[in-house]
Design an enzyme around this catalytic site. Structure first.
Site: not given
Length: 407
Positions: A41-42, A45, A109, A287
């Site tokens: 996942r990034h 943010r 992102r 996610d």
């Protein structure tokens, strides 16, 4: 993802090819790592959006909504460092383009997270420095437009059958009971936020906004007490279950996470039957991507995947020449990755067993399975009527018998 139905199932064919290969491959001297797939996942943010009464609107965030923060960049740089240490001796100490391939969803992102991760994973050596004052080198990250992404952006759609399953899920006792139990709470949130449509499926947006603001030291409004935020968090987790489980989880998986899992299985099988590159295949996503995949594997822990969390597939060749798969989930930077066990198999799962156990959630023809049953019947009936009219008209020339292309 669409394809012709054959007598062979996809998983059975992969197992057959793998078995044929293993009969002629000589045993090796020691167990060795052959291939790694990562899905992460990034990083941290800003909120993806906010609510009308929120005192912190988009101008509060330096780059606006939905953007990677400095904290998120650091999280992925640290993950890259951890991966560098984990795969020391497997990957070259310096970047080699044949060894690694990275694909991201087409969001700022996720693209930036992948770049930050690669900066930690492959710092340049002396030869690779293009500027002595910059300890960084550019490494390609591949993507496709959001509207064309049928691998990493979930939920996948359009898919009428999936929407039908979601409508059925809304009628289940579990969903109905949750709605009744939280009706007053949802109304309170709607009044406090100024939102007109707060449901079990949209409440995650409110939690996400408050979580981001709290994480970055912003003062929450009086109504957002710790107890309220905790309840919002629980409902947010329920919204993930709604997307990919609760009702007909296997059928949902075939239309969602099973699509990504199918590609991962193809890659694992290919690497077990050839000596092709890359050694490391990386997916940078969200996610929902992690939840969709883990629900298809039936290893989801019921909690939202945290920022920079990473699902790991490792393909090993055993000392007898056979192949096995190990899975790990890194969801805490202070702890070693957590071993994940596919139900019905040990942690060191033989590849053929891994393929067999996951076959029920692998779609054979995604576009066809996405159709509603009555739509399929109507389509076939229309084809029959058209064919009857064509063959009954006198004086028409015979057409060729090529099968029409599926779209």
């Amino acid at each position: 993802m669409a394809g012709r139905q054959t007598g062979w199932s996809q998983a059975a064919l992969l197992q057959f090819l793998l078995g044929m290969c293993l009969t002629v491959m000589p045993p090796i001297q020691a167990r060795s790592l052959r291939f790694v797939t990562l899905l992460y996942r990034h990083g941290d943010r800003s909120p993806v959006k906010t609510y009308p009464k929120d005192p912190y609107q988009e101008e509060k965030w330096p780059q606006g909504f939905g953007q990677l923060t400095k904290e998120g960049m650091l999280q992925h740089w640290e993950l890259g460092q951890a991966l560098r240490q984990r795969y020391h001796g497997f990957l070259n100490t310096s970047y080699h383009r044949q060894e690694v391939y990275v694909r991201s969803t087409d969001f700022d992102r996720t693209l930036m997270s992948a770049e930050a991760n690669l900066a930690g994973l492959f710092p340049p050596n002396e030869v690779q420095h293009f500027n002595p004052n910059i300890s960084w080198q550019p490494i390609p990250v591949h993507t496709v437009p959001i509207t064309e992404d049928r691998l990493l952006k979930f939920p996948l759609g359009p898919c009428p059958r999936y929407e039908q399953l979601q409508n059925e899920t809304r009628q289940t006792p579990e969903y109905q009971n949750r709605s009744i139990q939280n009706a007053q709470f949802l109304n309170m949130v709607a009044n406090e936020t100024g939102l007109t449509n707060v449901t079990l499926e949209t409440i995650w947006n409110v939690y996400d906004t408050l979580f981001c603001e709290q994480t970055h030291g912003l003062l929450l409004p009086p109504w957002a007490s710790p107890q309220t935020v905790q309840r919002l968090s629980q409902l947010k987790d329920f919204s993930f279950l709604f997307l990919f489980g609760i009702h007909e989880q296997v059928q949902k998986a075939r239309l969602q996470g099973g699509v990504l899992l199918a590609q991962i299985l193809r890659n694992l099988t290919l690497m077990a039957t050839t000596s092709q590159f890359p050694k490391l295949l990386v997916y940078s996503a969200h996610d929902t991507t992690l939840v969709a995949l883990q629900m298809a594997l039936n290893v989801y822990n019921g909690k939202q995947a945290p920022y920079a969390s990473c699902h790991i597939f490792e393909l090993y060749q055993e000392d007898n020449g056979n192949f096995s798969v190990e899975m790990y989930f890194r969801n805490d930077s202070k702890k070693a990755p957590w071993p994940l066990i596919l139900p019905g198999c040990p942690h060191r799962c033989p590849l053929q067993d891994f393929l067999r156990l996951t076959e029920p959630v692998i779609p054979k023809d995604w576009q066809k399975e996405c159709q509603l049953a009555n739509d399929t019947a109507d389509t076939e009936d229309l084809r029959c009527r058209q064919a009857f009219r064509f063959h009954s008209r006198p004086g028409t020339k015979k057409q060729n018998n090529k099968t029409p292309m599926k779209t």
